[in-house]
Design an enzyme around this catalytic site. Sequence first.
Site, PDB file in Angstrom:
ATOM      1  N   HIS A 291       0.811  -1.223   0.000  1.00 27.37           N
ATOM      2  CA  HIS A 291       0.000   0.000   0.000  1.00 27.37           C
ATOM      3  C   HIS A 291       0.843   1.272   0.000  1.00 27.37           C
ATOM      4  O   HIS A 291       0.429   2.284  -0.580  1.00 27.37           O
ATOM      5  CB  HIS A 291      -0.985  -0.027   1.173  1.00 27.37           C
ATOM      6  CG  HIS A 291      -2.073  -1.053   0.991  1.00 27.37           C
ATOM      7  ND1 HIS A 291      -2.034  -2.295   1.592  1.00 27.37           N
ATOM      8  CD2 HIS A 291      -3.193  -1.026   0.216  1.00 27.37           C
ATOM      9  CE1 HIS A 291      -3.106  -2.983   1.220  1.00 27.37           C
ATOM     10  NE2 HIS A 291      -3.821  -2.246   0.403  1.00 27.37           N
ATOM     11  N   ASP A 387      -7.301   0.016  -7.348  1.00 31.44           N
ATOM     12  CA  ASP A 387      -6.837  -1.135  -6.562  1.00 31.44           C
ATOM     13  C   ASP A 387      -7.814  -2.295  -6.696  1.00 31.44           C
ATOM     14  O   ASP A 387      -8.439  -2.726  -5.727  1.00 31.44           O
ATOM     15  CB  ASP A 387      -6.684  -0.724  -5.091  1.00 31.44           C
ATOM     16  CG  ASP A 387      -5.958  -1.769  -4.267  1.00 31.44           C
ATOM     17  OD1 ASP A 387      -5.279  -2.635  -4.860  1.00 31.44           O
ATOM     18  OD2 ASP A 387      -6.079  -1.739  -3.027  1.00 31.44           O
TER      19      ASP A 387
END
Length: 525
Positions: A291, A387
């Site tokens: 991330h 994502d």
Amino acid sequence: MNTVDEVLSPTRRERLQPAELVLLVSVFLVAACGLVYELAAGALASYLLGDSILQFSTVIGTYLFAMGVGSWLSRFLVRQLVAHFLRIELLVGLIGGLMPAALFAAHAVLPVGGEGSFRVLLYGLVFVIGTLVGLEIPLVMRILKRHFSDRYALKDLVSEVLTFDYLGALAVSLAFPLLLVPHLGVVRTGVLFGLLNAAVAAWALMLFRHELRGWWRHALACAVVVAILAAAMVGARPLTTWAEDRFYGSGVVLREDTPYQRIVITQSGEVTRLYLNGNLQFSSRDEHRYHEALVHPAMSAHGAPRRVLVLGGGDGLAVREILKYPSVQQVTLVELDPAMTRLFSQDPRLVALNQGALRSSKVRVVHADAFTWLNTHDEVFDVIVVDFPDPTNHAVGKLYTTTFYAAMEQHLSASGYAVVQTTSPLIARRSFWTVVSTLEAVGLRASPYHAHVPSFGEWGFVLAHHRPWRMPTSVPAGLTFLTAQGLPALFDFPPDMNRVPAEANRLSQQSLVQIFEEEWGKVQQ
């Protein structure tokens, strides 16, 4: 209880007779149950084998072919039609009702690489069920014609039966994803409809008892099937737990079926893992690497982003990283599955992972399909974080096409950056560079990079932008993995990951799905 003579009495022809009603209701339930078994097989095959379009197409094709075989075989059943109908109804209920449980158990006990054996079992069961259902409909029509010939011309009989057949299919096609799977799960849904098949058999057993030879044998068979299915309903949850514990290892702390996916969360010591449809999405041991690499190159390059869009990422972990920038005024998170954002904003273990990011007043959560949302809104953002799961099937593959990226580009400010997670450039090299080519095909500049995430290996990302890329000189303080000094190394590709020729992925053909499957399939061999 009416006798058959009473049922057929000419004085009652003006209204639907009980035996006639049983047979027509059985058509409705046969269609409903058959479609449930078909959908359950397709859903489990997609969940366990991947590529939902391939699995549903082959399951549906096998089922329809088997129904044709059953219809052809029905011509050889010429006597004791009601007895044959009862036997077939019980067999459909027993085999169809237990099929999801059998597939779950088989997948749990088969060794790694046993997909071939699983497919044989899957298509064998689908073929048997389809054949039985194919036998059943012609039998019902012949029983109706024999007992109610004064009420039905052939055209009326066919019309009546097909009407109930299609109504049953419609009811289940809506109920399966919206009600049955979210509340019961696939295994218990199968058992429930097996019990409905058995209930129809029991009802017919009572109404046609004067026509049946060896009535007690039929009654005993019906009782045995009901008992087996009732036991399966009680044992469905322990079976699912056992099968998933074997698949994921011990430590499953949360399981949930949604209309979109199967969510499983495991806990082993201090490590939390999220699985969607059996695929690992993150491990808390190293998700910070993923991330931080996903978010900060784009956010830091912009400098002072105010409006940020996140597509996917319902776990809130990307949002957690975005909120480390004081300039951010609003984050719009578009997530398809409400269960994801609910879990990651309410479950204490998961809220601790994303540091309460989804509870922030700066975050606006939208539950919608990202493809649709982009085409129905006109907001512009400084940074867009994409994502999504990997393109393992065409439903997800559409989110990696020129059509999708062209829509995304319309929401990106002139000085903005979009970033896309893009599979492994080492293991799925062509897939990675196909995404790069696809972004470039819609007029965006692409700056690919990669980072090592132990749970996944070498993982790739692509920055997309209108203006030339400039390396950030700083990143937020306190990051665990990423540093400004280490950023340039992420954009350096060694020879075994360097660019290879790749065509853009288009909605009309979605070559990326096939390429992705081929490349990752070699790893699993």
